[in-house]
Design an enzyme around this catalytic site. Sequence first.
Site, PDB file in Angstrom:
ATOM      1  N   ALA A 185      20.910  27.625  36.896  1.00 16.32           N
ATOM      2  CA  ALA A 185      20.936  26.341  36.222  1.00 16.32           C
ATOM      3  C   ALA A 185      21.257  25.439  36.964  1.00 16.32           C
ATOM      4  O   ALA A 185      21.719  25.441  38.229  1.00 16.32           O
ATOM      5  CB  ALA A 185      22.264  26.507  35.269  1.00 16.32           C
TER       6      ALA A 185
ATOM      7  N   GLY B 217      21.505  31.664  36.360  1.00 18.62           N
ATOM      8  CA  GLY B 217      20.518  31.426  35.002  1.00 18.62           C
ATOM      9  C   GLY B 217      18.958  31.869  35.100  1.00 18.62           C
ATOM     10  O   GLY B 217      18.438  32.227  34.072  1.00 18.62           O
TER      11      GLY B 217
ATOM     12  N   GLU C 129      19.114  35.657  34.392  1.00 10.90           N
ATOM     13  CA  GLU C 129      19.583  35.716  32.946  1.00 10.90           C
ATOM     14  C   GLU C 129      18.740  35.209  32.113  1.00 10.90           C
ATOM     15  O   GLU C 129      18.447  36.062  31.074  1.00 10.90           O
ATOM     16  CB  GLU C 129      20.849  34.683  32.757  1.00 10.90           C
ATOM     17  CG  GLU C 129      22.165  35.162  33.758  1.00 10.90           C
ATOM     18  CD  GLU C 129      23.175  33.918  33.374  1.00 10.90           C
ATOM     19  OE1 GLU C 129      23.005  32.848  33.936  1.00 10.90           O
ATOM     20  OE2 GLU C 129      24.371  34.538  33.124  1.00 10.90           O
TER      21      GLU C 129
ATOM     22  N   GLU D 103      27.388  32.965  40.706  1.00 11.32           N
ATOM     23  CA  GLU D 103      28.248  32.259  40.027  1.00 11.32           C
ATOM     24  C   GLU D 103      29.617  32.370  40.532  1.00 11.32           C
ATOM     25  O   GLU D 103      30.376  31.080  40.827  1.00 11.32           O
ATOM     26  CB  GLU D 103      28.212  32.323  38.357  1.00 11.32           C
ATOM     27  CG  GLU D 103      27.115  31.979  37.882  1.00 11.32           C
ATOM     28  CD  GLU D 103      26.076  32.963  37.556  1.00 11.32           C
ATOM     29  OE1 GLU D 103      25.968  33.776  38.478  1.00 11.32           O
ATOM     30  OE2 GLU D 103      25.152  32.514  36.891  1.00 11.32           O
TER      31      GLU D 103
END
Length: 264
Positions: free
Chosen positions: A63, A108, A111, A131
């Site tokens: 992200a 992300g 993910e 993260e």
Amino acid sequence: MGFVDYEVKGNYAVITINREKALNALNSEVLEDLDKVLDGIDPDTVRAVVLTGAGEKSFVAGADIGEMSTLTKAEGEAFGKKGNDIFRKLETCPIPFIAAINGFALGGGCEIAMSCDIRIASENAMFGQPEVGLGITPGFGGTQRLARLVGPGMAKQLIYTARNIKADEALRIGLVNAVYPAEELLAEAEKLAGMIAGNAPIAVRACKKAINEGLELPMDEAIALEEKLFGSCFESEDQKEGMANFLRKKDDPAKVKHVAFQNK
Ligand code: DAK
């Protein structure tokens, strides 16, 4: 469109996340473009989808950290929901998705790859959930999907340590199904998509539903779900043609023919 390219190649399609300057990091615009592309897939023609990243270095580097850095609690939740809704749309889309992971798949990026049905990677791919090193938790389903894919012990180790792993280790722990030289990855992904697309689409979609939904159920209920989906195939013309073709072959091998499944 915008940051996401979509190309239909006969009976399968290739989606490319295209924000190469930022290593294809997912900001709001990328997520919105991806959402629109997913909504636009025509399930009557597209029978499998390859998802990859633009360039030679990165699949998706996570992200967008710049965009996330100033989020409030409420904005953080909204950003997480936006991503999660899209990843879930992809995961529950009846059409199988193959992630062709051509470099960094961090946060992300890891993910979104895990939301796909099948993952294959290039030799230079790198995976991780960094993260906790940024002061946050994985927010796009990483804690859930990684634990389901590689087991809770390995998922906890990767998430708590924020350690990145290379493609060979990802293969060893079952995070990816295969590793290829970078220049062969997309062709291999497309070959896989073509193989899937050549099979009876109604049956393939029923298998995706049975596996995804069945894994969330106790075994007796999961088997009942499989029975229902199995039964539903007998309403399809593809089942009739697929089995008739087998029987014709048995009678006379000269009658072997390729079944062009009609998705009906
Ligand atoms: N976000 C924004 N920009 C990124 C980026 C990212 N994740 N990753 C790379 N970039 C940008 C860099 O800033 C740089 O931009 P310029 O400086 O050229 O403008 C450009 O891409 C090239 O990157 P580097 O110069 O850093 O390239 P290197 O080869 O040196 O390094 C790298 C590549 C992938 C190792 C490095 O860029 C890196 O460590 N990137 C960050 C990787 C990362 O930590 N990803 C995880 C992000 S966290 C949630 C929702 C979602 C999430 C969490 C919670 N909720 C709301 C609950 C998800 C979180 C994440 O994904």
